[in-house]
Write a protein that holds these residues in place. Structure first.
Motif, PDB file in Angstrom:
ATOM      1  N   LEU A  70      12.805   1.138 -11.320  1.00 61.02           N
ATOM      2  CA  LEU A  70      12.372   0.983  -9.931  1.00 61.02           C
ATOM      3  C   LEU A  70      12.624   2.260  -9.150  1.00 61.02           C
ATOM      4  CD1 LEU A  70      13.684  -2.595  -9.129  1.00 61.02           C
ATOM      5  CD2 LEU A  70      11.302  -1.866  -9.338  1.00 61.02           C
ATOM      6  N   PHE A  88      17.885 -10.173  -9.564  1.00 60.68           N
ATOM      7  CA  PHE A  88      18.511  -9.521  -8.421  1.00 60.68           C
ATOM      8  C   PHE A  88      19.523 -10.450  -7.766  1.00 60.68           C
ATOM      9  CE2 PHE A  88      14.258  -7.865  -8.936  1.00 60.68           C
ATOM     10  CZ  PHE A  88      14.460  -6.496  -8.895  1.00 60.68           C
ATOM     11  N   ARG A  92      14.367 -13.557  -5.153  1.00 64.57           N
ATOM     12  CA  ARG A  92      13.089 -12.863  -5.024  1.00 64.57           C
ATOM     13  C   ARG A  92      11.953 -13.602  -5.725  1.00 64.57           C
ATOM     14  NH1 ARG A  92      14.129  -6.378  -5.197  1.00 64.57           N
ATOM     15  NH2 ARG A  92      16.099  -6.356  -4.081  1.00 64.57           N
ATOM     16  N   LEU A  94       8.343 -15.475  -5.437  1.00 62.34           N
ATOM     17  CA  LEU A  94       7.226 -15.443  -4.501  1.00 62.34           C
ATOM     18  C   LEU A  94       7.115 -16.814  -3.852  1.00 62.34           C
ATOM     19  CD1 LEU A  94       4.509 -13.542  -6.569  1.00 62.34           C
ATOM     20  CD2 LEU A  94       6.177 -12.626  -4.959  1.00 62.34           C
ATOM     21  N   TRP A  96       4.882 -18.260  -2.245  1.00 65.45           N
ATOM     22  CA  TRP A  96       3.588 -18.946  -2.284  1.00 65.45           C
ATOM     23  C   TRP A  96       3.185 -19.368  -3.682  1.00 65.45           C
ATOM     24  CZ3 TRP A  96       4.374 -14.185   0.077  1.00 65.45           C
ATOM     25  CH2 TRP A  96       4.189 -13.085  -0.758  1.00 65.45           C
ATOM     26  N   LYS A  97       4.076 -19.211  -4.644  1.00 64.99           N
ATOM     27  CA  LYS A  97       3.767 -19.713  -5.980  1.00 64.99           C
ATOM     28  C   LYS A  97       4.802 -20.753  -6.357  1.00 64.99           C
ATOM     29  CE  LYS A  97       1.407 -15.729  -7.950  1.00 64.99           C
ATOM     30  NZ  LYS A  97       0.091 -16.351  -8.139  1.00 64.99           N
ATOM     31  N   LEU A 105       5.029 -15.328 -14.029  1.00 69.47           N
ATOM     32  CA  LEU A 105       4.327 -14.249 -13.332  1.00 69.47           C
ATOM     33  C   LEU A 105       4.418 -12.951 -14.134  1.00 69.47           C
ATOM     34  CD1 LEU A 105       2.964 -13.416 -10.584  1.00 69.47           C
ATOM     35  CD2 LEU A 105       5.208 -12.595  -9.923  1.00 69.47           C
ATOM     36  N   ARG A 152      10.527 -13.705 -20.667  1.00 60.91           N
ATOM     37  CA  ARG A 152       9.978 -12.470 -21.229  1.00 60.91           C
ATOM     38  C   ARG A 152      10.632 -12.095 -22.551  1.00 60.91           C
ATOM     39  NH1 ARG A 152       7.192 -11.581 -16.614  1.00 60.91           N
ATOM     40  NH2 ARG A 152       8.006 -13.440 -15.636  1.00 60.91           N
TER      41      ARG A 152
ATOM     42  N   LEU B 208       9.967  -8.314  -2.694  1.00 61.53           N
ATOM     43  CA  LEU B 208       9.104  -9.110  -3.567  1.00 61.53           C
ATOM     44  C   LEU B 208       8.200  -8.211  -4.390  1.00 61.53           C
ATOM     45  CD1 LEU B 208       8.062 -12.122  -1.318  1.00 61.53           C
ATOM     46  CD2 LEU B 208       9.869 -11.978  -3.014  1.00 61.53           C
ATOM     47  N   GLU B 210       8.918  -5.259  -5.368  1.00 63.66           N
ATOM     48  CA  GLU B 210       9.789  -4.704  -6.400  1.00 63.66           C
ATOM     49  C   GLU B 210       9.995  -5.703  -7.536  1.00 63.66           C
ATOM     50  OE1 GLU B 210      13.717  -3.581  -5.153  1.00 63.66           O
ATOM     51  OE2 GLU B 210      13.020  -1.537  -4.838  1.00 63.66           O
ATOM     52  N   ALA B 211      10.312  -6.928  -7.160  1.00 62.59           N
ATOM     53  CA  ALA B 211      10.538  -7.960  -8.175  1.00 62.59           C
ATOM     54  C   ALA B 211       9.291  -8.139  -9.031  1.00 62.59           C
ATOM     55  CB  ALA B 211      10.912  -9.278  -7.499  1.00 62.59           C
ATOM     56  N   ALA B 212       8.133  -8.104  -8.384  1.00 63.22           N
ATOM     57  CA  ALA B 212       6.886  -8.282  -9.136  1.00 63.22           C
ATOM     58  C   ALA B 212       6.657  -7.109 -10.072  1.00 63.22           C
ATOM     59  CB  ALA B 212       5.715  -8.429  -8.169  1.00 63.22           C
ATOM     60  N   ARG B 213       7.093  -5.914  -9.655  1.00 61.23           N
ATOM     61  CA  ARG B 213       6.950  -4.762 -10.561  1.00 61.23           C
ATOM     62  C   ARG B 213       7.837  -4.929 -11.783  1.00 61.23           C
ATOM     63  NH1 ARG B 213       8.087   0.457  -7.399  1.00 61.23           N
ATOM     64  NH2 ARG B 213       8.309   1.268  -9.511  1.00 61.23           N
ATOM     65  N   THR B 214       9.041  -5.480 -11.588  1.00 59.59           N
ATOM     66  CA  THR B 214       9.937  -5.613 -12.741  1.00 59.59           C
ATOM     67  C   THR B 214       9.433  -6.650 -13.737  1.00 59.59           C
ATOM     68  OG1 THR B 214      11.333  -7.311 -11.756  1.00 59.59           O
ATOM     69  CG2 THR B 214      11.950  -5.036 -11.336  1.00 59.59           C
ATOM     70  N   VAL B 215       8.570  -7.568 -13.322  1.00 58.71           N
ATOM     71  CA  VAL B 215       8.025  -8.503 -14.308  1.00 58.71           C
ATOM     72  C   VAL B 215       6.730  -7.958 -14.894  1.00 58.71           C
ATOM     73  CG1 VAL B 215       9.088 -10.496 -13.236  1.00 58.71           C
ATOM     74  CG2 VAL B 215       6.738  -9.918 -12.665  1.00 58.71           C
ATOM     75  N   GLY B 216       6.397  -6.727 -14.571  1.00 59.92           N
ATOM     76  CA  GLY B 216       5.302  -6.075 -15.271  1.00 59.92           C
ATOM     77  C   GLY B 216       3.945  -6.172 -14.606  1.00 59.92           C
ATOM     78  N   LEU B 217       3.895  -6.553 -13.324  1.00 55.74           N
ATOM     79  CA  LEU B 217       2.597  -6.606 -12.658  1.00 55.74           C
ATOM     80  C   LEU B 217       2.115  -5.188 -12.361  1.00 55.74           C
ATOM     81  CD1 LEU B 217       2.561  -9.477 -10.031  1.00 55.74           C
ATOM     82  CD2 LEU B 217       1.567  -9.405 -12.298  1.00 55.74           C
ATOM     83  N   HIS B 225      -1.414 -11.118  -6.597  1.00 55.54           N
ATOM     84  CA  HIS B 225      -0.378 -12.155  -6.589  1.00 55.54           C
ATOM     85  C   HIS B 225       0.659 -11.993  -5.479  1.00 55.54           C
ATOM     86  CE1 HIS B 225      -1.749 -13.906 -10.302  1.00 55.54           C
ATOM     87  NE2 HIS B 225      -1.748 -12.734 -10.878  1.00 55.54           N
ATOM     88  N   VAL B 226       0.822 -10.779  -4.980  1.00 57.86           N
ATOM     89  CA  VAL B 226       1.896 -10.558  -4.012  1.00 57.86           C
ATOM     90  C   VAL B 226       1.348 -10.174  -2.644  1.00 57.86           C
ATOM     91  CG1 VAL B 226       4.049  -9.346  -3.558  1.00 57.86           C
ATOM     92  CG2 VAL B 226       3.346  -9.771  -5.910  1.00 57.86           C
TER      93      VAL B 226
END
Lengths: 252, 313
Positions: A70, A88, A92, A94, A96-97, A105, A152, B208, B210-217, B225-226
């Motif tokens: 990151l 984290f 964190r 989402l 809306w899901k 995801l 994963r 969020l 950042e979190a989505a990046r760590t799951v590979g989006l 999605h975000v």
């Protein structure tokens, strides 16, 4: 002095038979004029549970963010397992899901509900699969975030104080959950924490970070499950607390 | 002792404390207040207890859906009574009852439904056009740095132009048919949607992302999605603003050179001093506005069901 300890850390890590899940050499990270990580080296073999201790502001979260890819404003060498997951301090998710869609995801292909449910089952949250994240309790949300990491099938799990925001009772439960999950799946885990007890309960190896380097490394060989009242545990805790400058005796 | 030190400290703030201090101090005089707390001896003055009323008990009485129309109905009743008692002139404003009968007439001869349909089509076309332009620009400006640099400044500049002032220009450009009316609605509608969508995209929670990046989006996945779902609440706020403006723009546009539609009906009524028809048209505008707002609220309920919102006390 710090460099000497650090070298020994690398040696301990590299000497084991397992291939590394994390290799860091001469890592440096500055924010403006302040150097947060200064010539840090670290190696974590696959399957090892490592906890990273340190006072707040010592750079441990920065290190974890670098290992999570990151933060790449760095110099030095960093190699990390390609299948990795992060949890984290705050979950964190989402909002809306629904929970199960959060869990899967980012996985390739269509959202696989069965796969999400299997991961949620492992963290004991299958019954909340269709809930909205904002309706979960703190512990539930954190477990959902663990499920999202777990699904994963990671070779490396990076946990940034994932128990920090939980109440004392939930914390104990989620801690032992993480230990069980680790024993079942055997990823390498790097857990950032400032709780010495937590570090010693879970870790194969406890690292202390100070002034941007890893200043101390302790191999924790106590049998699992561990008890905080075990005399050997108490002794180790005192030693680590002293290293952190909190204990009765001074680090020298 | 305590009485002397207390006012001295508070003297600078206001003049009244001495009185209050004496009052609060007198019950404690029987024993030193500090000593009582420290030793844990029973407190002499019992605290005043307040009963917490359960939410269910508070909600008794008339249900909300009955309570809410009461205000408007009272207003209507007062108006009608004023007409009957002769304190309001029907020359200036038709009475509610006349309005109701006129409404029935206009519906009966098909004039009103036809006009509503024409106006709705204008508003709808304008809304679609303006909404498409506003949201597209907001996506370009919100998602891409280059888009922001090229678009945002220009849009911010143009949006300060009062859109009603553009009517003469639009007539020159588009003539007097349907097009200037649609264009005016589109122009008014585009900006609230642009501003809110853009703000929504830029205010998506960075943790969020950042979190989505760590799951590979990847980039496309992040947007889908975000970022877009995160911006959606703002888009809907923008939509509500836009709908309000759409009606406003329509009323303005239909006042000029319209030979069909609600505005035309009103204009003609003005020529014949038919205040009842004017009021009918105004009521229709209001009802259409309400209906459209209800549609947006329904959309919000469906699309934002994940959001536990504060629903008022």
């Amino acid at each position: 002095m710090a460099t000497g300890l650090q070298r020994s850390v690398t040696a301990t890590g590299g000497g084991t038979e397992a291939p590394p899940a994390v290799v860091v050499r001469n890592l440096r990270r500055s924010f403006g004029d302040t150097t947060v990580i200064d010539d840090l080296s670290l190696s974590v073999p696959a399957g090892q549970f490592v906890t990273l201790l340190g006072r707040s502001g010592c750079g441990k979260s920065t290190l974890l963010r670098i290992l999570a890819d990151l933060d790449n404003e760095i110099s030095g060498e960093v190699r990390i397992a390609s299948r990795r997951a992060v949890a984290f301090q705050s979950p964190r998710l989402l909002p809306w899901k629904r929970v199960w869609r959060n869990v899967v995801l980012g996985l390739p292909g269509r959202p696989d509900r069965a796969r999400a449910l299997a991961a949620l089952e492992e963290v004991g949250l299958a019954h909340r699969a269709d809930a909205w994240p904002k309706t979960l309790s703190g512990g539930e949300a954190q477990r959902a975030s663990l499920a999202r990491a777990l699904v994963r099938d990671p070779e490396l799990m990076l946990l940034d104080e994932p128990f920090g925001a939980l109440d004392a009772l939930t914390r104990i439960r989620v801690q032992s959950l993480v230990e069980q999950l680790w024993q079942r799946h055997r990823p390498a885990i790097l857990l950032v924490t400032h709780d010495v007890e937590e570090a010693l309960l879970l870790a194969d190896r406890a690292l202390v970070m100070e002034d941007g380097v890893i200043s101390h490394s302790v191999d924790v060989t106590l049998p699992r499950p561990r008890s905080v009242t075990d005399p050997a545990f108490v002794e180790l805790r005192a030693e680590l607390l002293a290293r952190l400058g909190v204990g009765a005796s001074s680090p020298s | 002792m305590t009485i002397q030190t207390f006012p001295a400290g508070k003297d600078g703030e206001n003049g009244t404390p001495p009185e209050g201090t004496e009052k609060t101090d007198s019950p404690g005089r029987s024993g030193e207040p500090g000593a009582t707390g420290a030793q844990g001896t029973p407190v002499e003055v019992a605290p005043v207890l307040t009963t917490v009323v359960p939410a269910g008990a508070r909600r008794r009485g008339v249900p909300r859906w009955v309570r809410r129309p009461v205000g408007p109905l009272c207003l209507l009743a007062a108006w009608q009574i004023a007409v009957w008692t002769g304190s309001a002139s029907t020359e200036l404003l038709a009475s509610p009852w006349t309005v109701v009968t006129t409404f029935a007439d206009l519906v009966g001869n098909g004039e009103l439904p036809k006009a509503i349909l024409v106006s709705l089509r204008r508003a709808g076309t304008g809304l679609l056009l303006g909404g498409f332009i506003g949201i597209t620009l907001a996506l370009l400006a919100g998602l891409f740095r280059l888009g922001e640099d090229l678009i945002d400044a220009a849009v911010q500049m143009i949006r300060t132009v009062p859109f009603v002032g553009l009517i003469p220009l639009f007539i020159i450009w588009f003539g007097i048919g349907e097009r200037p009316k649609t264009a005016l609605v589109a122009f008014g509608v585009a900006f609230p949607l642009y501003l809110n969508t853009y703000a929504g995209i830029r205010n998506v929670d960075a943790t969020l992302v950042e979190a989505a990046r760590t799951v590979g989006l990847g980039r496309a996945g992040l947007i889908r999605h975000v970022i877009l779902p995160g911006a959606l609440p703002n888009v809907l706020v923008g939509l509500r603003f836009s709908l309000g403006i759409a009606w406003l723009a329509l009323i303005f546009a239909e006042q000029i050179n319209a030979n069909r539609g609600l505005g035309h009906l009103m204009n003609r009524a003005q020529e014949f001093q038919r205040t009842d028809i004017i009021v009918v048209c105004l009521v229709v505008y209001a009802l259409l506005g309400l209906a459209v707002d209800a549609v947006v609220r329904l959309l919000e309920r469906l699309l934002l069901s994940w959001r536990p919102a504060f629903s008022g006390a």
